[in-house]
Scaffold this motif. Structure first.
Motif, PDB file in Angstrom:
ATOM      1  N   ALA A  98       0.824  -1.201   0.000  1.00  0.00           N
ATOM      2  CA  ALA A  98       0.000   0.000   0.000  1.00  0.00           C
ATOM      3  C   ALA A  98       0.864   1.260   0.000  1.00  0.00           C
ATOM      4  N   VAL A  99       2.011   1.225   0.669  1.00  0.00           N
ATOM      5  CA  VAL A  99       2.905   2.383   0.694  1.00  0.00           C
ATOM      6  C   VAL A  99       3.687   2.475  -0.608  1.00  0.00           C
ATOM      7  N   ARG A 100       4.132   1.347  -1.126  1.00  0.00           N
ATOM      8  CA  ARG A 100       4.884   1.356  -2.391  1.00  0.00           C
ATOM      9  C   ARG A 100       4.050   1.911  -3.537  1.00  0.00           C
ATOM     10  N   MET A 101       2.751   1.716  -3.470  1.00  0.00           N
ATOM     11  CA  MET A 101       1.860   2.194  -4.520  1.00  0.00           C
ATOM     12  C   MET A 101       1.849   3.726  -4.574  1.00  0.00           C
ATOM     13  N   LEU A 102       2.065   4.372  -3.440  1.00  0.00           N
ATOM     14  CA  LEU A 102       1.988   5.825  -3.390  1.00  0.00           C
ATOM     15  C   LEU A 102       3.266   6.518  -3.842  1.00  0.00           C
TER      16      LEU A 102
END
Length: 55
Positions: A38-42
């Motif tokens: 979820a963080v890598r997506m941002l």
């Protein structure tokens, strides 16, 4: 009345068990992942160089 006391004692013991397991997992580093999907997506993607020559 005895059943209510037994239920309260059992729920406190169960809560203490789960809290102890949580702290054990925290101490062993189970929750140390800094970059979840979820963080890598941002994060921004690396730019690709598109130097194409039209012929």
């Amino acid at each position: 009345m005895g059943v209510v006391i037994l239920t309260i004692v059992m729920s406190l013991c169960l809560g203490a068990l789960f809290l102890g397991l949580f702290f054990l997992g925290y101490k062993k580093g189970q929750f140390d992942e800094d970059e979840s999907p979820a963080v890598r997506m941002l994060k921004e993607d690396k730019k690709v160089n598109d130097n194409k020559i039209d012929t």
